[in-house]
Design a protein around this motif. Structure first.
Motif, PDB file in Angstrom:
ATOM      1  N   LEU A  41      -7.540   6.959  -3.588  1.00 27.12           N
ATOM      2  CA  LEU A  41      -8.810   6.400  -4.057  1.00 27.12           C
ATOM      3  C   LEU A  41      -9.165   6.940  -5.442  1.00 27.12           C
ATOM      4  CD1 LEU A  41     -10.878   6.483  -0.764  1.00 27.12           C
ATOM      5  CD2 LEU A  41     -10.607   4.474  -2.215  1.00 27.12           C
TER       6      LEU A  41
ATOM      7  N   PRO B 175      -5.554   1.873  -3.604  1.00 22.18           N
ATOM      8  CA  PRO B 175      -6.258   0.617  -3.305  1.00 22.18           C
ATOM      9  C   PRO B 175      -6.533  -0.170  -4.583  1.00 22.18           C
ATOM     10  CG  PRO B 175      -7.316   2.484  -2.223  1.00 22.18           C
ATOM     11  CD  PRO B 175      -6.316   3.050  -3.165  1.00 22.18           C
TER      12      PRO B 175
ATOM     13  N   GLY C  58      -5.218  10.122   1.270  1.00 27.64           N
ATOM     14  CA  GLY C  58      -6.116   8.974   1.132  1.00 27.64           C
ATOM     15  C   GLY C  58      -7.144   9.175   0.034  1.00 27.64           C
TER      16      GLY C  58
ATOM     17  N   LEU D 290      -9.761   3.979   5.276  1.00 27.38           N
ATOM     18  CA  LEU D 290      -8.833   4.111   4.150  1.00 27.38           C
ATOM     19  C   LEU D 290      -8.411   5.567   3.957  1.00 27.38           C
ATOM     20  CD1 LEU D 290     -10.430   1.705   1.511  1.00 27.38           C
ATOM     21  CD2 LEU D 290      -8.120   1.520   2.454  1.00 27.38           C
TER      22      LEU D 290
ATOM     23  N   PRO E 289      -4.106   5.801   5.006  1.00 28.63           N
ATOM     24  CA  PRO E 289      -3.590   5.137   3.805  1.00 28.63           C
ATOM     25  C   PRO E 289      -2.095   4.903   3.930  1.00 28.63           C
ATOM     26  CG  PRO E 289      -3.759   7.481   3.408  1.00 28.63           C
ATOM     27  CD  PRO E 289      -4.304   7.241   4.801  1.00 28.63           C
TER      28      PRO E 289
ATOM     29  N   TRP F 118     -10.113  -5.814   3.536  1.00 28.81           N
ATOM     30  CA  TRP F 118     -11.372  -5.873   2.795  1.00 28.81           C
ATOM     31  C   TRP F 118     -12.013  -7.263   2.779  1.00 28.81           C
ATOM     32  CZ3 TRP F 118     -11.672  -7.308  -2.828  1.00 28.81           C
ATOM     33  CH2 TRP F 118     -12.974  -7.229  -3.304  1.00 28.81           C
TER      34      TRP F 118
ATOM     35  N   ASP G 212      -4.064  -1.663   5.316  1.00 28.38           N
ATOM     36  CA  ASP G 212      -3.839  -2.387   4.066  1.00 28.38           C
ATOM     37  C   ASP G 212      -5.202  -2.856   3.570  1.00 28.38           C
ATOM     38  OD1 ASP G 212      -3.241  -4.129   2.031  1.00 28.38           O
ATOM     39  OD2 ASP G 212      -1.550  -5.063   3.051  1.00 28.38           O
ATOM     40  N   GLY G 213      -5.733  -2.108   2.608  1.00 29.05           N
ATOM     41  CA  GLY G 213      -7.074  -2.416   2.136  1.00 29.05           C
ATOM     42  C   GLY G 213      -7.206  -3.817   1.596  1.00 29.05           C
TER      43      GLY G 213
END
Length: 524
Positions: free
Chosen positions: A147, A109, A143, A99, A103, A74, A69-70
């Motif tokens: 992004l 994200p 993933g 990530l 994902p 993060w 879980d970004g």
């Protein structure tokens, strides 16, 4: 002191259990480096990746998952990167790697996280987008796609700077753009709130200045249909023209025509204002000719000459360029002033249908659940010729299949036309497979045809295929690329079925309205 349990702190940070670093009590740089290494190690061990796609068809996990879980990981990773002397580039690269490996199945994200990655891991992010850090497993490709979806909607100049790379290398960008101009389309959108007005202009200009080769697929459809609501904002007009001149090829190129339609929706009766909608700086003769073509078809007759005169007077262009742009011998295509109908080009005798059961029907070979989904006309002869009618259009490079014609009782007078009686999946005889295949022939063959993809795969290339199933009879498989098809039956005075015609949605011929058949089944 946090130095006493680096591994535990690192695990808490990447799992989102801790989002900040305890007070930095004069720890030396060696301790900071050790924490950086511990976080990088935690990202690789907590999120090692999967050997296969770990979800079933309903999105449910099929194995023990550790999705990254970004939004939770993060803040802690960023906090470590903010420590004095921390190698934020390595941290960002490790978070990016995780990530990509792990994902979640859903949303991309968040924007702030991706902005941070673009600042501190730009080179690695670029490598992922262009596919130089592969090969990926399915999760890895997923993933990268998530992004890219965030990059696609990244606001402002930063988003514009990444846009050419996303447009060129991300297969999803074409669909995400389609969702921007068609929010009602099915499938995942680009995420976020879309593009702000300035983002259209910035992205189109960045794409034009990038001069990518080959041309990004996103440019294959810059607008949707005719409603002005699907056109990009008027502030992006000059950037659209710039992009069309860089990537366009000819007057009938879809990109040139799409931009021309957009420009028509922006035009006023003021040539001085309208001249500001165009980009007037072609870099070579090819771009100048694209600009000339765009000027011609983006307005009514005489529009090009008026705008070139204004541009010359306002010193937007010099006399040599004005001379090329105002070429009086440039032919104006018929389609520039309104819709042009399809014209019948050939009537091709494909062969004879064998109908041993005395029945004829129409099916959708791509319908796996109910291949005999449409009603049949009976009785009919056991053998009948089958013809395919093709049509051409000045904006379509190849002929399209327009109709299938089966004269069951040749030369029989036609007293009335009817639509094929409804089957189980249609209404009023309308067959509605879009961009699919139609089967016409002996209904006893339809189940076989439905499972005979290898033999009729060439149909998608436009060539009709007559398939013989021996005692069961034969069936013609033909492509229908444009829309719904309608099945018509001709009857004589004795109410016998004398002819079956399938209109494939190209010429939209309706015998109940037009009467005469606009082709002859005895010519080719």
């Amino acid at each position: 002191m946090w130095e006493s349990d680096l591994a535990g702190l690192a695990s808490d940070l990447v799992m989102g259990r801790v989002v900040s670093i305890p007070a930095f009590d004069g720890a030396d740089l060696g301790s900071v480096d050790s924490l950086v290494e511990a976080v990088i190690h935690a990202l690789s061990t907590e999120f090692p990746g999967y050997g296969s796609w770990p979800y079933d068809a309903f999105g449910r996990p099929t194995e023990m998952l550790r999705e990254l879980d970004g939004s939770r990981a993060w803040p802690g990773v960023r906090a470590v990167g903010d420590l004095p002397g921390a190698d934020v580039g390595r941290l960002a690269g490790a978070l990016l790697d995780a990530l990509i490996r792990c994902p979640g199945p859903g949303e991309p994200p968040e924007t702030e996280l991706v902005v941070w990655l673009t600042r501190h891991a730009a080179e690695r992010l670029t490598d992922y987008l262009v596919g130089e850090d592969g090969p990926f497993d399915l999760m890895g490709r997923h993933g990268v796609t998530l992004l890219a979806r965030t990059l696609f909607t990244l606001p402002g100049p930063a988003g514009a700077a990444w846009f050419p790379l996303v447009a060129q290398h991300s297969p999803g960008s074409q669909n995400w753009y389609a969702k921007l101009i068609n929010p009602w389309l099915p499938g995942p959108g680009p995420g976020g709130a879309g593009w702000a007005e300035q983002d259209w202009r910035l992205r189109f200009r960045a794409l034009a200045e990038a001069r990518l080769a080959p041309r990004p697929k996103l440019l294959e459809r810059l607008r949707s249909g005719s409603p002005a609501e699907t056109a990009p904002p008027i502030s992006s007009a000059a950037a659209q023209v710039h992009m069309a001149c860089v990537y366009g090829t000819a007057m009938d190129d879809r990109l040139i025509r799409d931009v021309a339609k957009n420009l028509r929706s922006y035009l006023t009766d003021d040539p001085h204002r309208d001249a500001g909608l165009y980009w007037w700086s072609p870099q070579d003769e090819r771009e100048a000719r694209c600009l000339r073509d765009l000027l011609e078809i983006s307005g009514p007759p005489g529009h090009r000459a008026r705008l070139v005169e204004v541009a010359l007077r306002d010193r937007r262009i010099d006399p040599p360029l004005a001379g090329l742009l105002s070429d009086p011998d440039l032919p104006r295509p018929e389609w520039a002033d309104g819709p042009v109908p399809w014209r019948i080009s050939q009537v091709i005798h494909v062969g004879d249908l064998h109908l041993p059961g005395g029945h004829i029907g129409v099916c959708d070979p791509d319908d796996d659940t109910d291949p005999i989904a449409y009603a049949q006309a009976t009785p009919v002869p056991t053998t009948a010729p089958v013809w395919v009618v093709t049509a051409t259009h000045p904006l379509v490079r190849e002929p399209f299949n327009a109709a299938v014609d089966v004269p069951l009782i040749p030369d029989a007078p036609i007293t009335r036309w009817g639509v094929l009686p409804p089957g189980r999946h249609d209404e009023g005889g309308v067959l509605d497979p879009y961009y699919g295949r139609i089967g016409v022939g002996a209904p006893e063959t339809f189940t076989d045809l439905n499972h005979d993809g290898d033999r009729i795969e060439d149909v998608y290339g436009g060539e009709p295929v007559l398939v013989d199933y021996g005692p069961a009879g034969s069936v013609l498989a033909v492509a229908s690329f444009t829309g719904p098809c309608t099945i018509y039956l001709a009857h004589d005075a004795h109410d016998r079925v004398t002819r079956l015609i399938v209109d494939l949605g190209v010429i939209n011929w309706d015998p109940t309205a037009h009467g005469d058949i606009p082709w002859s089944p005895t010519s080719s």
